[in-house]
Design a protein around this motif. Structure first.
Motif, PDB file in Angstrom:
ATOM      1  N   PRO A 103     -11.582  20.541 -11.341  1.00 58.51           N
ATOM      2  CA  PRO A 103     -12.743  20.273 -10.482  1.00 58.51           C
ATOM      3  C   PRO A 103     -13.444  18.964 -10.822  1.00 58.51           C
ATOM      4  O   PRO A 103     -14.118  18.384  -9.964  1.00 58.51           O
ATOM      5  N   ILE A 104     -13.300  18.486 -12.058  1.00 67.67           N
ATOM      6  CA  ILE A 104     -13.950  17.238 -12.466  1.00 67.67           C
ATOM      7  C   ILE A 104     -13.100  16.039 -12.030  1.00 67.67           C
ATOM      8  O   ILE A 104     -13.581  15.107 -11.378  1.00 67.67           O
ATOM      9  N   GLY A 105     -11.831  16.077 -12.377  1.00 72.29           N
ATOM     10  CA  GLY A 105     -10.934  14.970 -12.024  1.00 72.29           C
ATOM     11  C   GLY A 105     -10.826  14.751 -10.528  1.00 72.29           C
ATOM     12  O   GLY A 105     -10.655  13.620 -10.061  1.00 72.29           O
ATOM     13  N   SER A 106     -10.947  15.839  -9.752  1.00 69.49           N
ATOM     14  CA  SER A 106     -10.795  15.723  -8.302  1.00 69.49           C
ATOM     15  C   SER A 106     -11.974  15.038  -7.635  1.00 69.49           C
ATOM     16  O   SER A 106     -11.928  14.757  -6.433  1.00 69.49           O
ATOM     17  N   LYS A 107     -13.022  14.744  -8.382  1.00 68.89           N
ATOM     18  CA  LYS A 107     -14.162  14.024  -7.804  1.00 68.89           C
ATOM     19  C   LYS A 107     -13.904  12.526  -7.700  1.00 68.89           C
ATOM     20  O   LYS A 107     -14.597  11.811  -6.975  1.00 68.89           O
ATOM     21  N   ALA A 108     -12.918  12.033  -8.428  1.00 70.79           N
ATOM     22  CA  ALA A 108     -12.544  10.620  -8.315  1.00 70.79           C
ATOM     23  C   ALA A 108     -11.905  10.388  -6.951  1.00 70.79           C
ATOM     24  O   ALA A 108     -11.284  11.292  -6.378  1.00 70.79           O
ATOM     25  N   PRO A 109     -12.032   9.176  -6.393  1.00 68.97           N
ATOM     26  CA  PRO A 109     -11.435   8.899  -5.082  1.00 68.97           C
ATOM     27  C   PRO A 109      -9.941   9.177  -5.065  1.00 68.97           C
ATOM     28  O   PRO A 109      -9.216   8.806  -6.000  1.00 68.97           O
ATOM     29  N   LEU A 110      -9.484   9.833  -4.017  1.00 62.87           N
ATOM     30  CA  LEU A 110      -8.063  10.164  -3.906  1.00 62.87           C
ATOM     31  C   LEU A 110      -7.205   8.911  -3.912  1.00 62.87           C
ATOM     32  O   LEU A 110      -6.081   8.923  -4.418  1.00 62.87           O
ATOM     33  N   LEU A 111      -7.694   7.817  -3.348  1.00 64.63           N
ATOM     34  CA  LEU A 111      -6.942   6.559  -3.338  1.00 64.63           C
ATOM     35  C   LEU A 111      -6.591   6.089  -4.743  1.00 64.63           C
ATOM     36  O   LEU A 111      -5.599   5.386  -4.937  1.00 64.63           O
ATOM     37  N   ILE A 112      -7.420   6.473  -5.726  1.00 62.45           N
ATOM     38  CA  ILE A 112      -7.161   6.090  -7.116  1.00 62.45           C
ATOM     39  C   ILE A 112      -6.314   7.149  -7.812  1.00 62.45           C
ATOM     40  O   ILE A 112      -5.411   6.839  -8.596  1.00 62.45           O
ATOM     41  N   ARG A 113      -6.581   8.419  -7.517  1.00 62.15           N
ATOM     42  CA  ARG A 113      -5.801   9.503  -8.132  1.00 62.15           C
ATOM     43  C   ARG A 113      -4.368   9.529  -7.613  1.00 62.15           C
ATOM     44  O   ARG A 113      -3.431   9.880  -8.333  1.00 62.15           O
ATOM     45  N   SER A 114      -4.204   9.204  -6.328  1.00 63.02           N
ATOM     46  CA  SER A 114      -2.898   9.272  -5.668  1.00 63.02           C
ATOM     47  C   SER A 114      -2.698   8.007  -4.848  1.00 63.02           C
ATOM     48  O   SER A 114      -3.052   7.951  -3.671  1.00 63.02           O
ATOM     49  N   PRO A 115      -2.165   6.959  -5.461  1.00 66.97           N
ATOM     50  CA  PRO A 115      -2.115   5.658  -4.798  1.00 66.97           C
ATOM     51  C   PRO A 115      -1.210   5.636  -3.564  1.00 66.97           C
ATOM     52  O   PRO A 115      -0.192   6.324  -3.506  1.00 66.97           O
ATOM     53  N   PHE A 116      -1.619   4.824  -2.604  1.00 66.89           N
ATOM     54  CA  PHE A 116      -0.901   4.566  -1.356  1.00 66.89           C
ATOM     55  C   PHE A 116      -0.008   3.358  -1.635  1.00 66.89           C
ATOM     56  O   PHE A 116      -0.472   2.230  -1.677  1.00 66.89           O
ATOM     57  N   LEU A 117       1.279   3.594  -1.851  1.00 69.54           N
ATOM     58  CA  LEU A 117       2.175   2.609  -2.454  1.00 69.54           C
ATOM     59  C   LEU A 117       2.140   1.246  -1.761  1.00 69.54           C
ATOM     60  O   LEU A 117       1.975   0.214  -2.408  1.00 69.54           O
ATOM     61  N   GLU A 118       2.301   1.227  -0.440  1.00 69.10           N
ATOM     62  CA  GLU A 118       2.417  -0.048   0.266  1.00 69.10           C
ATOM     63  C   GLU A 118       1.083  -0.619   0.750  1.00 69.10           C
ATOM     64  O   GLU A 118       1.016  -1.736   1.263  1.00 69.10           O
ATOM     65  N   PHE A 119      -0.007   0.148   0.578  1.00 66.82           N
ATOM     66  CA  PHE A 119      -1.292  -0.247   1.154  1.00 66.82           C
ATOM     67  C   PHE A 119      -1.767  -1.646   0.738  1.00 66.82           C
ATOM     68  O   PHE A 119      -2.177  -2.437   1.592  1.00 66.82           O
ATOM     69  N   PRO A 120      -1.706  -2.019  -0.548  1.00 61.91           N
ATOM     70  CA  PRO A 120      -2.187  -3.359  -0.914  1.00 61.91           C
ATOM     71  C   PRO A 120      -1.406  -4.481  -0.240  1.00 61.91           C
ATOM     72  O   PRO A 120      -1.885  -5.610  -0.154  1.00 61.91           O
ATOM     73  N   TYR A 121      -0.203  -4.151   0.241  1.00 57.49           N
ATOM     74  CA  TYR A 121       0.665  -5.167   0.833  1.00 57.49           C
ATOM     75  C   TYR A 121       0.689  -5.089   2.361  1.00 57.49           C
ATOM     76  O   TYR A 121       1.398  -5.860   3.007  1.00 57.49           O
ATOM     77  N   MET A 122      -0.100  -4.170   2.912  1.00 56.53           N
ATOM     78  CA  MET A 122      -0.191  -4.083   4.370  1.00 56.53           C
ATOM     79  C   MET A 122      -1.214  -5.065   4.925  1.00 56.53           C
ATOM     80  O   MET A 122      -1.273  -5.312   6.112  1.00 56.53           O
ATOM     81  N   ILE A 123      -2.053  -5.631   4.017  1.00 60.38           N
ATOM     82  CA  ILE A 123      -3.052  -6.588   4.455  1.00 60.38           C
ATOM     83  C   ILE A 123      -2.340  -7.815   5.016  1.00 60.38           C
ATOM     84  O   ILE A 123      -1.499  -8.412   4.343  1.00 60.38           O
ATOM     85  N   PRO A 124      -2.658  -8.214   6.232  1.00 61.56           N
ATOM     86  CA  PRO A 124      -1.946  -9.347   6.836  1.00 61.56           C
ATOM     87  C   PRO A 124      -2.199 -10.649   6.090  1.00 61.56           C
ATOM     88  O   PRO A 124      -3.216 -10.825   5.426  1.00 61.56           O
ATOM     89  N   VAL A 125      -1.241 -11.548   6.198  1.00 60.90           N
ATOM     90  CA  VAL A 125      -1.432 -12.888   5.673  1.00 60.90           C
ATOM     91  C   VAL A 125      -2.664 -13.499   6.347  1.00 60.90           C
ATOM     92  O   VAL A 125      -2.952 -13.248   7.507  1.00 60.90           O
ATOM     93  N   ASN A 126      -3.405 -14.291   5.613  1.00 57.19           N
ATOM     94  CA  ASN A 126      -4.622 -14.975   6.094  1.00 57.19           C
ATOM     95  C   ASN A 126      -5.843 -14.067   6.144  1.00 57.19           C
ATOM     96  O   ASN A 126      -6.862 -14.436   6.723  1.00 57.19           O
ATOM     97  N   THR A 127      -5.739 -12.852   5.581  1.00 57.41           N
ATOM     98  CA  THR A 127      -6.927 -12.011   5.477  1.00 57.41           C
ATOM     99  C   THR A 127      -7.120 -11.647   4.018  1.00 57.41           C
ATOM    100  O   THR A 127      -6.164 -11.559   3.252  1.00 57.41           O
ATOM    101  N   VAL A 128      -8.352 -11.446   3.635  1.00 58.64           N
ATOM    102  CA  VAL A 128      -8.668 -11.128   2.245  1.00 58.64           C
ATOM    103  C   VAL A 128      -9.487  -9.853   2.201  1.00 58.64           C
ATOM    104  O   VAL A 128     -10.513  -9.748   2.870  1.00 58.64           O
TER     105      VAL A 128
END
Length: 343
Positions: A103-128
């Motif tokens: 119950p304590i660990g599950s309070k952390a954001p799911l994006l950090i507990r269970s990473p979305f593998l390709e998400f950091p690389y889905m950001i289009p070129v020329n966007t930050v």
């Protein structure tokens, strides 16, 4: 095509390890109706994989080979899905089971507990991105302690070819009618898409395989044909809606975990949709505060099976039925589009 692999989906196997996939710009995604309906696509558009024909961003295409070479561990559990099929629900279910319903660990954001593998690389070129704290790049995922729960929307052929030989994969599918509606609202919600058209136009884009992560059916059917692999658990969203406790037991058995009756009951309550949608560790409200999500709408919306009936007129529904029938021809895959009772 009931037990054989889908021949339309290319394969990278141990016997064929070479990366022979290219990505080409989809000119249509930069012009005409697309320019009108996806106002933020004007600078980057979409890229199509060859072979395979999956639509992704140019940011992903630049890192596709690197992502496909990311090494799974034997104690990983991967949650692989087409978007809007119950991914977040399933991630939380799997993470909770693997972590003894902490119950304590599950309070952390799911994006950090269970990473979305390709998400950091889905950001289009020329966007930050405005904030990097939830951008768990491959090097950060590599350093995570075991057991890891990793999410991906990529089809199997764009993931490590040894994935199913190495670790367990939970795949969840949802009926395409409700996926269309959920993905429509997702494209309205996420500023990267900023879709300005109506649901009928969106449904046509979906059926024409012109949206990000399209096409739908090759993704689902390829996974369906892998369902007999002992490292694969194929779930249906509608089964979770119909019998959440029973599906929790099924996932726990697949993962080799034994939960007490108290834990099972508590996890069922934790995952009930009304409560789940208000859980800020999973509902992306913290991401909204960082920007990138429109102020109207919610990442976790209704979650109802059969909500498509509130959006499709008779003519559109008939066209979708014909599209489904055509794509399921020759398979034994069937979808449930309505439920009398939903858990």
């Amino acid at each position: 095509m009931t037990n054989s692999e889908d021949s339309s989906v290319p394969k990278l196997t141990e016997a064929n390890p070479e990366w022979n996939i290219t990505f080409n710009s989809v000119e249509k995604s930069l012009n005409g109706d697309f320019k009108e309906h996806f106002t933020n696509y004007e600078l980057h558009g979409l890229m199509k994989s060859q072979p395979g024909g999956f639509l992704l961003t140019n940011g992903y295409a630049r890192h596709a080979k690197e992502i496909s070479r990311f090494q799974p561990r034997s104690d990983d559990v991967w949650v692989v899905t087409y978007p809007k099929c119950g991914t977040t629900w399933t991630q939380e279910l799997v993470w909770m089971i693997l972590n003894n319903c902490d119950p304590i660990g599950s309070k952390a954001p799911l994006l950090i507990r269970s990473p979305f593998l390709e998400f950091p690389y889905m950001i289009p070129v020329n966007t930050v991105p405005q904030d990097h704290t939830m951008m768990l790049t491959l090097d950060k995922v590599e350093k995570m302690p075991s057991p890891r729960v990793i999410k991906s929307h990529l089809p199997f052929y764009l993931l490590n070819p040894k994935l199913l030989d190495t670790c367990k994969v939970v795949y969840i599918a949802r009926n395409p009618k409700d996926v269309i509606v959920s993905y429509f609202y997702h494209h309205k919600l996420i500023e990267f898409h900023n879709f300005t058209g109506d649901v009928e136009k969106f449904a046509q884009y979906f059926m024409d395989d012109e949206l990000l992560f399209s096409p739908f059916f090759p993704h689902i059917i390829d996974a369906w044909n892998k369902r007999h692999n002992p490292n694969m658990l194929f779930l249906f969203y509608e089964d979770l809606k119909k019998d959440l406790l029973g599906e929790i037991r099924k996932v726990a058995t697949f993962l080799g975990k034994s939960l007490s009756e108290e834990q099972l009951t508590g996890l069922r309550e934790h995952l009930k949709f009304d409560k789940f949608s208000k859980n800020e560790s999973v509902n992306m409200e913290m991401v909204r505060k960082l920007g990138g999500i429109n102020p109207d709408g919610h990442f976790i919306r209704k979650g109802k099976t059969g909500d498509w009936k509130n959006h499709f007129g008779p003519e559109l529904n008939q066209r979708i039925d014909e599209w489904i029938e055509k794509n399921l021809s020759g398979t034994d895959l069937k979808f449930t589009t309505e439920l009398e009772f939903q858990d």
